[in-house]
Motif scaffolding. Structure first.
Motif, mmCIF file in Angstrom:
data_model
loop_
_atom_site.group_PDB
_atom_site.id
_atom_site.type_symbol
_atom_site.label_atom_id
_atom_site.label_comp_id
_atom_site.label_asym_id
_atom_site.label_seq_id
_atom_site.Cartn_x
_atom_site.Cartn_y
_atom_site.Cartn_z
ATOM 1 N N UNK A 139 0.806 -1.231 0.000
ATOM 2 C CA UNK A 139 0.000 0.000 0.000
ATOM 3 C C UNK A 139 0.838 1.280 0.000
ATOM 4 N N UNK A 140 1.999 1.244 0.624
ATOM 5 C CA UNK A 140 2.860 2.437 0.598
ATOM 6 C C UNK A 140 3.339 2.684 -0.835
ATOM 7 N N UNK A 141 3.750 1.624 -1.531
ATOM 8 C CA UNK A 141 4.163 1.771 -2.935
ATOM 9 C C UNK A 141 3.009 2.308 -3.770
ATOM 10 N N UNK A 142 1.810 1.813 -3.500
ATOM 11 C CA UNK A 142 0.632 2.317 -4.208
ATOM 12 C C UNK A 142 0.387 3.786 -3.926
ATOM 13 N N UNK A 143 0.550 4.171 -2.670
ATOM 14 C CA UNK A 143 0.369 5.578 -2.288
ATOM 15 C C UNK A 143 1.387 6.460 -3.007
ATOM 16 N N UNK A 144 2.639 6.014 -3.056
ATOM 17 C CA UNK A 144 3.666 6.790 -3.764
ATOM 18 C C UNK A 144 3.308 6.910 -5.240
ATOM 19 N N UNK A 145 2.815 5.822 -5.826
ATOM 20 C CA UNK A 145 2.413 5.859 -7.241
ATOM 21 C C UNK A 145 1.261 6.837 -7.446
ATOM 22 N N UNK A 146 0.325 6.871 -6.509
ATOM 23 C CA UNK A 146 -0.789 7.819 -6.602
ATOM 24 C C UNK A 146 -0.260 9.253 -6.545
ATOM 25 N N UNK A 147 0.604 9.526 -5.561
ATOM 26 C CA UNK A 147 1.125 10.889 -5.370
ATOM 27 C C UNK A 147 2.028 11.341 -6.512
ATOM 28 N N UNK A 148 2.858 10.435 -6.996
ATOM 29 C CA UNK A 148 3.885 10.809 -7.962
ATOM 30 C C UNK A 148 3.493 10.586 -9.411
ATOM 31 N N UNK A 149 2.456 9.780 -9.663
ATOM 32 C CA UNK A 149 2.095 9.484 -11.045
ATOM 33 C C UNK A 149 0.614 9.752 -11.319
ATOM 34 N N UNK A 150 -0.253 9.078 -10.597
ATOM 35 C CA UNK A 150 -1.677 9.175 -10.913
ATOM 36 C C UNK A 150 -2.248 10.570 -10.666
ATOM 37 N N UNK A 151 -1.953 11.172 -9.531
ATOM 38 C CA UNK A 151 -2.455 12.522 -9.260
ATOM 39 C C UNK A 151 -1.937 13.537 -10.285
ATOM 40 N N UNK A 152 -0.630 13.550 -10.569
ATOM 41 C CA UNK A 152 -0.165 14.494 -11.607
ATOM 42 C C UNK A 152 -0.797 14.241 -12.976
ATOM 43 N N UNK A 153 -0.962 12.971 -13.350
ATOM 44 C CA UNK A 153 -1.592 12.682 -14.638
ATOM 45 C C UNK A 153 -3.063 13.089 -14.641
ATOM 46 N N UNK A 154 -3.756 12.857 -13.524
ATOM 47 C CA UNK A 154 -5.146 13.282 -13.403
ATOM 48 C C UNK A 154 -5.250 14.810 -13.507
ATOM 49 N N UNK A 155 -4.369 15.511 -12.792
ATOM 50 C CA UNK A 155 -4.380 16.977 -12.820
ATOM 51 C C UNK A 155 -4.069 17.499 -14.220
ATOM 52 N N UNK A 156 -3.151 16.834 -14.886
ATOM 53 C CA UNK A 156 -2.806 17.231 -16.257
ATOM 54 C C UNK A 156 -4.005 17.056 -17.180
ATOM 55 N N UNK A 157 -4.734 15.958 -17.017
ATOM 56 C CA UNK A 157 -5.935 15.735 -17.817
ATOM 57 C C UNK A 157 -7.014 16.763 -17.521
ATOM 58 N N UNK A 158 -7.155 17.127 -16.242
ATOM 59 C CA UNK A 158 -8.144 18.133 -15.848
ATOM 60 C C UNK A 158 -7.791 19.506 -16.403
ATOM 61 N N UNK A 159 -6.500 19.775 -16.540
ATOM 62 C CA UNK A 159 -6.072 21.073 -17.064
ATOM 63 C C UNK A 159 -6.464 21.221 -18.519
ATOM 64 N N UNK A 160 -6.671 20.098 -19.189
ATOM 65 C CA UNK A 160 -7.137 20.145 -20.572
ATOM 66 C C UNK A 160 -6.003 20.016 -21.562
#
Length: 168
Positions: A139-160
């Motif tokens: 779960x810690x590895x998953x959390x790091x992946x969320x913080x470092x990859x998924x959240x930035x990619x999600x934010x990038x998609x939201x930015x358009x």
């Protein structure tokens, strides 16, 4: 405000000014992460010289080797932008240099995810049983992946995607 043409992101800057701004942003980002990587790497290098290291299991020894190799690769990727900049300075390729440096930084962050995961597993195996160590590490590895990859990619998609070329 300078007299340069307005870019797609609303800034009025020349390509050279944009490259300078992106380079400074990238340097700040690398500075934040590089210190931690250097400290982790130094601790990893010191572990092998501790008297108890001779008593570690073959599995832990292999995990240690993987962790040290990952940390070395991480450090290489995060120092790479400095080497690129130094070697290419004065060649009129700053925008390309920044692009390559940004790619190396993203690679370094991916390698850091692997380094942190293997280091955490190595430490937890010394403290708790192997099964619990794995259950805590995943779960810690998953959390790091969320913080470092998924959240930035999600934010990038939201930015358009239509808002111009993102700063890589």
């Amino acid at each position: 405000m300078n007299a340069g043409p307005e870019s797609r992101d609303g800034r009025r800057e020349t390509p050279e000014e944009r490259a300078d701004r992106r380079w400074n942003d990238l340097l700040q980002e690398v500075r934040v992460v590089l210190t931690g990587v250097q400290i982790l790497f130094a601790f990893l290098l010191a572990v092998v010289f501790q008297p108890r290291f001779a008593d570690v299991s073959d599995t832990d020894r292999a995990l240690y080797v993987v962790t040290v190799v990952l940390a070395s690769a991480t450090l290489g990727a995060l120092v790479g932008p400095v080497a690129l900049h130094r070697i290419l300075t004065g060649r009129q390729v700053k925008p390309q240099t920044v692009d390559w440096a940004a790619r190396l930084t993203v690679l370094g962050l991916g390698l850091l995810l692997g380094t942190m995961t293997s280091a955490l597993l190595l430490v937890l195996r010394a403290v708790v049983d192997d099964t619990l160590a794995a259950w805590l590490t995943v779960p810690v590895a998953g959390w790091l992946a969320v913080c470092w990859l998924l959240l930035p990619l999600w934010a990038r998609g939201r930015a358009g995607a239509g808002r111009g070329r993102p700063d890589a």
